[in-house]
Design a protein around this motif. Sequence first.
Motif, PDB file in Angstrom:
ATOM      1  N   LYS A   6       0.858  -1.273   0.009  1.00  0.00           N
ATOM      2  CA  LYS A   6       0.113   0.151   0.115  1.00  0.00           C
ATOM      3  C   LYS A   6       0.831   1.208  -0.147  1.00  0.00           C
ATOM      4  CE  LYS A   6      -4.154  -2.083   2.296  1.00  0.00           C
ATOM      5  NZ  LYS A   6      -4.957  -2.099   3.320  1.00  0.00           N
ATOM      6  N   GLY A   7       2.143   0.998  -0.063  1.00  0.00           N
ATOM      7  CA  GLY A   7       3.044   2.211  -0.094  1.00  0.00           C
ATOM      8  C   GLY A   7       3.651   2.809   1.146  1.00  0.00           C
ATOM      9  N   TYR A   8       3.303   2.467   2.136  1.00  0.00           N
ATOM     10  CA  TYR A   8       3.808   2.711   3.518  1.00  0.00           C
ATOM     11  C   TYR A   8       4.893   1.850   4.300  1.00  0.00           C
ATOM     12  CZ  TYR A   8      -0.050   0.592   5.889  1.00  0.00           C
ATOM     13  OH  TYR A   8      -0.779  -0.475   6.543  1.00  0.00           O
ATOM     14  N   PHE A   9       5.359   2.653   5.056  1.00  0.00           N
ATOM     15  CA  PHE A   9       6.620   1.618   5.889  1.00  0.00           C
ATOM     16  C   PHE A   9       5.980   0.741   7.044  1.00  0.00           C
ATOM     17  CE2 PHE A   9       9.269   5.225   4.437  1.00  0.00           C
ATOM     18  CZ  PHE A   9      10.207   4.472   3.962  1.00  0.00           C
ATOM     19  N   SER A  10       5.935  -0.385   7.137  1.00  0.00           N
ATOM     20  CA  SER A  10       5.350  -1.195   8.336  1.00  0.00           C
ATOM     21  C   SER A  10       6.099  -2.461   8.432  1.00  0.00           C
ATOM     22  CB  SER A  10       3.936  -1.662   7.482  1.00  0.00           C
ATOM     23  OG  SER A  10       3.946  -2.443   6.547  1.00  0.00           O
ATOM     24  N   MET A  11       5.573  -3.025   9.433  1.00  0.00           N
ATOM     25  CA  MET A  11       5.974  -4.233  10.071  1.00  0.00           C
ATOM     26  C   MET A  11       4.904  -5.083  10.034  1.00  0.00           C
ATOM     27  SD  MET A  11       8.657  -4.827  13.357  1.00  0.00           S
ATOM     28  CE  MET A  11       9.528  -3.913  12.796  1.00  0.00           C
TER      29      MET A  11
END
Length: 357
Positions: free
Chosen positions: A170-175
């Motif tokens: 979705k285009g965002y930084f995540s864990m």
Amino acid sequence: FASPSSLLPGSDCRLLPFSPWSLYGPILFLPNWWDRIVLQVWDESQWLQNFCMRKGTFMELCELLSHALKRQDTRMRAALTIQKRVAIALWKLATPDSYRSVSTVGVAVMQVARAIVDLLLHKVVTLGDVQAIIDGFAAMGFPNCGGAIDGTHIPILGPEHQGGQYINRKGYFSMVLQALVDHKGRFTNINVGWPGKVHDARVFKNSGLFKRLQQGVYFPDHKITVGEVEMPTVILGDPAYPLMPWLMKPYTGALDTEKELFNYRLSKCRMVVECAFGRLKARWRSLLTRSDLSPKNIPIVIAACCVLHNLCEIKGETFMQVHHPTPNPTFRTYKPAQRRKGVLNACNVYCACHFSS
């Protein structure tokens, strides 16, 4: 608007149940606030609003963590009590703000989160009564099911190194948090820490849960026979997951009535994991915003929130927030082996025979 120092017994503090706390942050540091207001004046709704649990559950949690959180006073200042430290951590986990606003808050959050993971993770996030779980899913429409699995993305700030690995689809930084849940939406197994770019199937195949399921040691030996096929205890996943003898996922393509019924039953039962993620993030709203913790600390906080979720569910804490989980998009499917397809078809037949409406 009344100042925090004026909110003492005898004033109209009960008419301002939540805003002082929300406006001034961790005002537990103020003299007498904790002892004279929170402990003596607040009702259960105020405890739920600020700490996501009632006073009794909070006190029980403090007792469970007391050994790890006890601190000695110094010559410079008295140590924060265990109750205050836990209260600050719970309030901050339930608040979608930065941890860096007050350094002491960040320290308290990590102290409490580590204590929760060290002392409670393997006691609270556990499989429990397998037969009760199987019976629960059977009542919902799926036979011999031991859980539902899915993954969710927890937003983070972009790491300094290898940041591209954390940008999800979705285009965002995540864990990534992978979780298996029972029929009541309690976490029975979690895996957290993979970068957001990694596909759910890869996270799963590299998890300890996959290895134990593959070896046949995660669930007790509990098979049912459908036609000529032995059906082991299974878990339910979405199309992102590989079809295995012990993992069922929906049919794709052109579907007849029986397959549509199978998909309906599977999806109905699998929704418990998405609802569990929804309640997790709605209670502990810090998981909804980009965490400014270091990458090594974020998994600890996420795991601690999963433990707290289970404690709230077990204790029957009222759910006071509403969060609508976002459905996952369709992932590519895997071509099943013949034996796997046999289990899927047998389960399909079982559903058609036993749960047709």
